[in-house]
Structure formats: C-alpha cells, structure tokens
Write an enzyme that holds these catalytic residues in place. Structure first.
Site, mmCIF file in Angstrom:
data_model
loop_
_atom_site.group_PDB
_atom_site.id
_atom_site.type_symbol
_atom_site.label_atom_id
_atom_site.label_comp_id
_atom_site.label_asym_id
_atom_site.label_seq_id
_atom_site.Cartn_x
_atom_site.Cartn_y
_atom_site.Cartn_z
ATOM 1 N N HIS A 133 0.827 -1.200 0.000
ATOM 2 C CA HIS A 133 0.000 0.000 0.000
ATOM 3 C C HIS A 133 0.870 1.262 0.000
ATOM 4 O O HIS A 133 1.542 1.554 0.972
ATOM 5 C CB HIS A 133 -0.895 -0.029 1.248
ATOM 6 C CG HIS A 133 -1.816 1.112 1.388
ATOM 7 N ND1 HIS A 133 -1.767 1.975 2.461
ATOM 8 C CD2 HIS A 133 -2.833 1.554 0.592
ATOM 9 C CE1 HIS A 133 -2.709 2.885 2.339
ATOM 10 N NE2 HIS A 133 -3.368 2.649 1.215
ATOM 11 N N ARG A 134 0.870 1.950 -1.135
ATOM 12 C CA ARG A 134 1.768 3.105 -1.347
ATOM 13 C C ARG A 134 3.224 2.683 -1.203
ATOM 14 O O ARG A 134 4.077 3.449 -0.742
ATOM 15 C CB ARG A 134 1.429 4.257 -0.407
ATOM 16 C CG ARG A 134 -0.032 4.682 -0.435
ATOM 17 C CD ARG A 134 -0.341 5.801 0.546
ATOM 18 N NE ARG A 134 -1.773 5.849 0.836
ATOM 19 C CZ ARG A 134 -2.324 6.596 1.790
ATOM 20 N NH1 ARG A 134 -1.569 7.380 2.530
ATOM 21 N NH2 ARG A 134 -3.620 6.567 1.998
ATOM 22 N N LYS A 179 -6.714 9.292 -8.522
ATOM 23 C CA LYS A 179 -7.160 10.279 -7.525
ATOM 24 C C LYS A 179 -7.882 11.395 -8.266
ATOM 25 O O LYS A 179 -7.323 12.447 -8.568
ATOM 26 C CB LYS A 179 -5.975 10.814 -6.726
ATOM 27 C CG LYS A 179 -5.164 9.757 -6.010
ATOM 28 C CD LYS A 179 -5.979 9.029 -4.955
ATOM 29 C CE LYS A 179 -6.250 9.902 -3.741
ATOM 30 N NZ LYS A 179 -6.878 9.103 -2.641
ATOM 31 N N ASP A 219 0.564 -1.970 4.576
ATOM 32 C CA ASP A 219 1.695 -1.041 4.719
ATOM 33 C C ASP A 219 2.992 -1.779 5.030
ATOM 34 O O ASP A 219 4.069 -1.198 4.944
ATOM 35 C CB ASP A 219 1.421 -0.054 5.862
ATOM 36 C CG ASP A 219 0.214 0.827 5.619
ATOM 37 O OD1 ASP A 219 -0.076 1.127 4.443
ATOM 38 O OD2 ASP A 219 -0.450 1.213 6.604
ATOM 39 N N ASP A 253 -0.823 6.002 -5.974
ATOM 40 C CA ASP A 253 -1.852 6.992 -6.279
ATOM 41 C C ASP A 253 -1.328 7.961 -7.335
ATOM 42 O O ASP A 253 -0.188 8.426 -7.246
ATOM 43 C CB ASP A 253 -2.217 7.778 -5.018
ATOM 44 C CG ASP A 253 -2.573 6.871 -3.856
ATOM 45 O OD1 ASP A 253 -3.727 6.420 -3.817
ATOM 46 O OD2 ASP A 253 -1.711 6.613 -3.001
ATOM 47 N N GLU A 269 0.694 -0.828 -4.793
ATOM 48 C CA GLU A 269 -0.411 0.105 -4.983
ATOM 49 C C GLU A 269 0.137 1.515 -4.874
ATOM 50 O O GLU A 269 0.972 1.799 -4.010
ATOM 51 C CB GLU A 269 -1.489 -0.127 -3.913
ATOM 52 C CG GLU A 269 -2.740 0.720 -4.074
ATOM 53 C CD GLU A 269 -2.713 2.050 -3.347
ATOM 54 O OE1 GLU A 269 -3.639 2.861 -3.541
ATOM 55 O OE2 GLU A 269 -1.773 2.283 -2.554
ATOM 56 N N HIS A 278 -0.626 10.835 -2.834
ATOM 57 C CA HIS A 278 -1.960 10.481 -2.349
ATOM 58 C C HIS A 278 -2.847 11.690 -2.129
ATOM 59 O O HIS A 278 -3.959 11.768 -2.653
ATOM 60 C CB HIS A 278 -1.843 9.684 -1.046
ATOM 61 C CG HIS A 278 -3.167 9.306 -0.457
ATOM 62 N ND1 HIS A 278 -3.855 10.118 0.418
ATOM 63 C CD2 HIS A 278 -3.953 8.203 -0.638
ATOM 64 C CE1 HIS A 278 -4.993 9.539 0.759
ATOM 65 N NE2 HIS A 278 -5.082 8.376 0.130
ATOM 66 N N GLU A 327 -4.279 3.805 -8.324
ATOM 67 C CA GLU A 327 -5.505 4.479 -7.895
ATOM 68 C C GLU A 327 -5.588 5.838 -8.568
ATOM 69 O O GLU A 327 -4.695 6.674 -8.438
ATOM 70 C CB GLU A 327 -5.559 4.645 -6.371
ATOM 71 C CG GLU A 327 -6.856 5.331 -5.949
ATOM 72 C CD GLU A 327 -7.001 5.528 -4.450
ATOM 73 O OE1 GLU A 327 -7.827 6.381 -4.054
ATOM 74 O OE2 GLU A 327 -6.302 4.843 -3.683
#
Length: 244
Positions: free
Chosen positions: A7-8, A111, A229, A36, A34, A49, A109
């Site tokens: 995640h990120r 945004k 994370d 953003d 992942e 993000h 993702e």
C-alpha cells in the site's frame, strides 16, 4: 494464493509513494504495489496520495497548482525521517520504467475525486500501454465515474471499485459498471460479503491490512489479495500459515 500488495509501497517503513518504498516492497517479496496518481498543472502524472503536498513534503499547496519542475523541487522524504531527506516525487512514467523490469503487479488508484484532473484516465492508460503493462495493471478509484470512462474507452484494462461502506452484494454493482474487482475498507469485509463475492467469482482485496489476525483471516476466506503497509510482515505470515 492470496497476493500481497504494498500500500503506497512499503509505507510502514519508508515514505509513502516514493521509489525507496516501492523498491523495499519488491525486496520484501510483495506480489504487487499500490500507488496513487494525480496530475500537475502542466499535465504530468505524479505519484502522490493527498490533493495537497502539505503532509508528505516540505511544501504547501495543491498538487494541481504545481508544474512538474516546481513539485520536483520539494522534499518528499524528510517528513518521514531524516534518513530519507531529499527524496523527489516520482512520476508514473518513472515508476513504470522501473516496474516493467520486474514481475510485480501494479494497482494504480486514480485520484480524481475532490480535484478533477481532466484527461487523467487517458494519460494513465496511454503510459500503461506504452510500457506494455496492461496484463499486470489494475486501475481503481473511489470516483466510479472515472472507472466507467476507463471501461468505455479501454475495455481491455482491468478496473476495481474502491469503497468504504457496507454495501449489499456489491459484485452486482461492480459488474454493472464494467469493474472486475472489489477493493473494500477492511471493516466492511464481513463474512457474508467475502463468501458472496467468492461464490460470484468477484475478487476481493481489502485495505489496509496490517494485523496478523486480519492477514490470516482474509487468506482463509480466499481473498484474491490484501493491501498492506508492511509487505515483508504480510508475506511472512501468509507463507507461514500456508504450511502451518
């Protein structure tokens, strides 16, 4: 096997959405990353993000109000720790150039909610195709109009709905807009939902899954993947439980 998606990047141990966070996730054995994507004032696709740069850089203001050159002057690592001071924001092209040389999957993702970035979908898909990453990329968004645009214009690109509500049988809705996956907030991934999605052939990937008990529960429930994370921890727990 349930896939571990960072995640990120490895954002629990490195500054989120930076190359060191992505590289650490790869080193840790994650199956994918992942990140953003937003757009700068001059149309560059950058990995960040928040709609503003305030939290994760030494600057202030909206991402949309910076040119690429201006946002590249900001420090996106020092907020996390002194060790990472001086990190620059990566562009989507820089990430794709790196990740295309690995076996990693990529969840992008879009945004495109609080701030609407005209042309974001087209720009992202164009770059994904340029690097021939179509088979390894999922586009997700909380803005489902964005996903409909992707499906209408690029039906070969996989999409997944992001949601935080306890929706009833969301696989029906997802299919109605051409989406292929359910990316839900961890607390709404109740047993009835997980079982129903599996019975209806719709992959579920909850976020953000950091606790060992949750990692094991979603693996046992047959989830396609989780966003975490701490990918190193998640990989270890998943692999241990598969033999234990």
């Amino acid at each position: 096997m349930m896939k571990i998606l960072a995640h990120r990047g490895s954002s629990g141990t490195h500054p989120e959405n930076t190359m060191p966070a992505f590289e650490e996730a790869y080193r840790a054995g994650a199956d994918g990353i992942e990140l953003d994507v937003q757009m700068t004032k001059d149309g560059a696709l950058v990995i960040v993000h928040d709609a503003k740069v305030d939290r994760t850089s030494n600057g202030t203001g909206w991402v949309k109000d910076f040119t690429l050159d201006e946002i590249k002057e900001l420090d996106f690592g020092g907020w996390f720790s002194e060790e990472f001071s001086g990190l620059r924001i990566p562009t989507l092209e820089e990430v794709l150039d790196w990740i295309s040389g690995t076996s990693l999957e990529l969840n992008i993702e879009l945004k495109n909610g609080a701030v609407r970035h005209a042309g974001l979908e087209d720009g992202v898909v164009r770059l994904v195709r340029q690097y021939r990453m179509e088979e390894r990329v999922i586009l997700s968004s909380f803005n489902h109009y964005s996903l409909v645009d992707v499906h209408r214009n690029y039906s070969d690109v996989e999409t997944a709905i992001l949601f935080m509500e306890g929706l009833y049988e969301p696989w029906h809705y997802a299919r109605s807009i051409g989406a292929n996956g359910l990316h839900c907030y961890l607390p709404v991934a109740v047993p009835e939902f997980l079982q129903g999605a599996q019975q209806n052939g719709m992959p579920v990937r909850p976020f953000t899954v950091n606790k060992a008990a949750h990692i094991r529960r979603f693996k046992d429930a047959g989830c396609a993947g989780i966003f975490t994370d701490f990918p190193e921890r998640a990989v270890k727990i998943r692999d241990e439980s598969s033999v234990g």
